[in-house]
Design a protein around this motif. Sequence first.
Motif, PDB file in Angstrom:
ATOM      1  N   LEU A  67      -2.657   5.247 -59.968  1.00 51.53           N
ATOM      2  CA  LEU A  67      -1.347   4.993 -59.447  1.00 51.53           C
ATOM      3  C   LEU A  67      -0.415   6.190 -59.228  1.00 51.53           C
ATOM      4  N   LYS A  68      -0.598   7.098 -60.057  1.00 51.70           N
ATOM      5  CA  LYS A  68       0.243   8.216 -59.908  1.00 51.70           C
ATOM      6  C   LYS A  68      -0.317   9.186 -58.862  1.00 51.70           C
ATOM      7  N   ILE A  69      -1.630   9.216 -58.764  1.00 57.10           N
ATOM      8  CA  ILE A  69      -2.341   9.933 -57.448  1.00 57.10           C
ATOM      9  C   ILE A  69      -1.832   9.231 -56.286  1.00 57.10           C
ATOM     10  N   LEU A  70      -1.726   8.141 -56.070  1.00 54.01           N
ATOM     11  CA  LEU A  70      -1.359   7.210 -54.895  1.00 54.01           C
ATOM     12  C   LEU A  70       0.100   7.549 -54.652  1.00 54.01           C
ATOM     13  N   LEU A  71       0.791   7.324 -55.614  1.00 49.27           N
ATOM     14  CA  LEU A  71       2.250   7.770 -55.547  1.00 49.27           C
ATOM     15  C   LEU A  71       2.622   9.201 -54.887  1.00 49.27           C
ATOM     16  N   THR A  72       1.807  10.024 -55.400  1.00 47.43           N
ATOM     17  CA  THR A  72       2.116  11.534 -55.027  1.00 47.43           C
ATOM     18  C   THR A  72       1.670  11.690 -53.623  1.00 47.43           C
ATOM     19  N   LEU A  73       0.562  10.805 -53.328  1.00 44.63           N
ATOM     20  CA  LEU A  73       0.106  11.060 -51.486  1.00 44.63           C
ATOM     21  C   LEU A  73       1.152  10.418 -50.985  1.00 44.63           C
ATOM     22  N   ALA A  74       1.546   9.257 -51.235  1.00 41.31           N
ATOM     23  CA  ALA A  74       2.584   8.627 -50.531  1.00 41.31           C
ATOM     24  C   ALA A  74       4.102   9.368 -50.364  1.00 41.31           C
ATOM     25  N   GLU A  75       4.531   9.787 -51.490  1.00 45.66           N
ATOM     26  CA  GLU A  75       5.711  10.625 -51.657  1.00 45.66           C
ATOM     27  C   GLU A  75       5.571  11.853 -50.520  1.00 45.66           C
ATOM     28  N   ASN A  76       4.497  12.434 -50.532  1.00 48.63           N
ATOM     29  CA  ASN A  76       4.207  13.564 -49.720  1.00 48.63           C
ATOM     30  C   ASN A  76       4.440  13.024 -48.352  1.00 48.63           C
ATOM     31  N   LEU A  77       3.882  12.149 -47.881  1.00 47.86           N
ATOM     32  CA  LEU A  77       3.899  11.572 -46.611  1.00 47.86           C
ATOM     33  C   LEU A  77       5.236  11.193 -46.189  1.00 47.86           C
ATOM     34  N   ASN A 131      -1.865   6.557 -40.740  1.00 47.63           N
ATOM     35  CA  ASN A 131      -1.307   6.360 -39.588  1.00 47.63           C
ATOM     36  C   ASN A 131       0.148   6.220 -39.657  1.00 47.63           C
ATOM     37  N   PRO A 132       0.633   7.218 -38.748  1.00 54.54           N
ATOM     38  CA  PRO A 132       2.428   7.157 -38.897  1.00 54.54           C
ATOM     39  C   PRO A 132       2.842   6.188 -38.267  1.00 54.54           C
ATOM     40  N   ARG A 133       2.284   5.162 -37.645  1.00 49.25           N
ATOM     41  CA  ARG A 133       3.155   4.170 -36.849  1.00 49.25           C
ATOM     42  C   ARG A 133       3.473   3.057 -37.805  1.00 49.25           C
ATOM     43  N   ARG A 134       3.024   2.956 -38.969  1.00 47.97           N
ATOM     44  CA  ARG A 134       3.401   2.104 -39.818  1.00 47.97           C
ATOM     45  C   ARG A 134       4.231   2.447 -41.079  1.00 47.97           C
ATOM     46  N   ILE A 135       5.052   3.285 -40.809  1.00 48.22           N
ATOM     47  CA  ILE A 135       6.035   3.961 -41.917  1.00 48.22           C
ATOM     48  C   ILE A 135       6.576   2.951 -42.782  1.00 48.22           C
ATOM     49  N   GLU A 136       6.968   1.788 -42.300  1.00 53.24           N
ATOM     50  CA  GLU A 136       7.582   0.804 -43.054  1.00 53.24           C
ATOM     51  C   GLU A 136       6.638   0.402 -44.164  1.00 53.24           C
ATOM     52  N   ASP A 137       5.646   0.144 -43.764  1.00 53.71           N
ATOM     53  CA  ASP A 137       4.585  -0.282 -44.865  1.00 53.71           C
ATOM     54  C   ASP A 137       4.387   0.950 -45.898  1.00 53.71           C
ATOM     55  N   LEU A 138       4.566   2.067 -45.325  1.00 56.37           N
ATOM     56  CA  LEU A 138       4.158   3.315 -46.422  1.00 56.37           C
ATOM     57  C   LEU A 138       5.598   3.325 -47.311  1.00 56.37           C
ATOM     58  N   ARG A 139       6.877   2.930 -46.967  1.00 56.04           N
ATOM     59  CA  ARG A 139       8.081   3.041 -47.765  1.00 56.04           C
ATOM     60  C   ARG A 139       7.963   1.989 -48.612  1.00 56.04           C
ATOM     61  N   THR A 140       7.507   0.723 -48.362  1.00 51.44           N
ATOM     62  CA  THR A 140       7.614  -0.466 -49.142  1.00 51.44           C
ATOM     63  C   THR A 140       6.342  -0.289 -50.206  1.00 51.44           C
ATOM     64  N   GLY A 141       5.354   0.330 -49.881  1.00 52.95           N
ATOM     65  CA  GLY A 141       3.924   0.541 -50.756  1.00 52.95           C
ATOM     66  C   GLY A 141       4.568   1.722 -51.688  1.00 52.95           C
ATOM     67  N   THR A 142       5.341   2.591 -51.321  1.00 49.29           N
ATOM     68  CA  THR A 142       5.713   3.609 -52.263  1.00 49.29           C
ATOM     69  C   THR A 142       6.690   3.079 -53.182  1.00 49.29           C
ATOM     70  N   ALA A 143       7.642   2.651 -52.691  1.00 46.31           N
ATOM     71  CA  ALA A 143       8.867   1.787 -53.819  1.00 46.31           C
ATOM     72  C   ALA A 143       8.014   0.925 -54.842  1.00 46.31           C
ATOM     73  N   ILE A 144       7.143   0.177 -54.348  1.00 41.84           N
ATOM     74  CA  ILE A 144       6.475  -0.566 -55.452  1.00 41.84           C
ATOM     75  C   ILE A 144       5.503   0.329 -56.455  1.00 41.84           C
ATOM     76  N   LEU A 145       4.914   1.596 -56.022  1.00 45.03           N
ATOM     77  CA  LEU A 145       4.173   2.122 -56.762  1.00 45.03           C
ATOM     78  C   LEU A 145       5.098   3.093 -57.687  1.00 45.03           C
ATOM     79  N   LYS A 146       6.500   3.431 -57.178  1.00 44.43           N
ATOM     80  CA  LYS A 146       7.258   4.134 -58.124  1.00 44.43           C
ATOM     81  C   LYS A 146       7.738   3.150 -59.089  1.00 44.43           C
ATOM     82  N   GLU A 147       8.022   1.879 -58.787  1.00 47.43           N
ATOM     83  CA  GLU A 147       8.265   0.837 -59.674  1.00 47.43           C
ATOM     84  C   GLU A 147       7.361   0.936 -60.709  1.00 47.43           C
TER      85      GLU A 147
END
Length: 251
Positions: A67-77, A131-147
């Motif tokens: 989860l921490k690796i996924l969060l790091t990747l998502a926050e970097n993006l 895929n940068p065209r789906r940034i909203e999913d990235l935001r949502t997924g990052t928020a849940i990972l951080k949670e």
Amino acid sequence: MSTPSSPTRSISADALAAAAERRTRELPAQPSAAQMAAQHERRQAFRRLIDPGILRPNSKEQAVASLKILLTLAENLLREPENPKFQQFKPTNTTIKNNLVNPKGTLEYAIEIHVQLGNQVKNFQPYYTWNPRRIEDLRTGTAILKEFVDLENERAERAARSKVDQKAVAAAVKLAYMDDRKSKQLHDEREKDRRTARAAALARQAELRESTPTTTRNSESPPRTTRMPGSGHTLSSPPPYDEGSDESEDA
């Protein structure tokens, strides 16, 4: 000299209505009830991908590390979406392989934030790309990972504090036990010294009695006073003998 008064400007009702309408248009559009329901369902889908998707099939340590690796990747993006360094990574990377490829459920989460394998190939090596065209999913997924990561960090901190408190209590109990043992040891030593001194004093007294001669002990004893029996009355001299009375009795 009187100063000319400034003319008052009257604002018509139409102008006020137009200004209010402009302010309303400038405000961000509020999502509708259907949009809010869809966003909630999307967040719930990401939560299910984590629990039970990642947490159940993996060990706790591995799940938290993934989860921490996924969060790091998502926050970097999210921080630098145009940086090609964060837009792609190799699956053969040791950290990616151990925490993203091998554990169960982690790739499924990466796919949901639109990180996919095989979009680019360099030197016959496929890369994971975002895929940068789906940034909203990235935001949502990052928020849940951080949670989830923040919650796990809080649990780890509480466990660490509890462990420190338990060690402090154990140390205090041990110190009190050692103090009690020292106090008892000192008390036992004092009692032993008193018993030894008492026994030595008795031994000296017995030795003195044995070394003193009997005559010396007798001479040193006070003289005994002899008392005569009786109540202590003195005897008076007998009355004079009357010869005449005897003769008269004989006659």
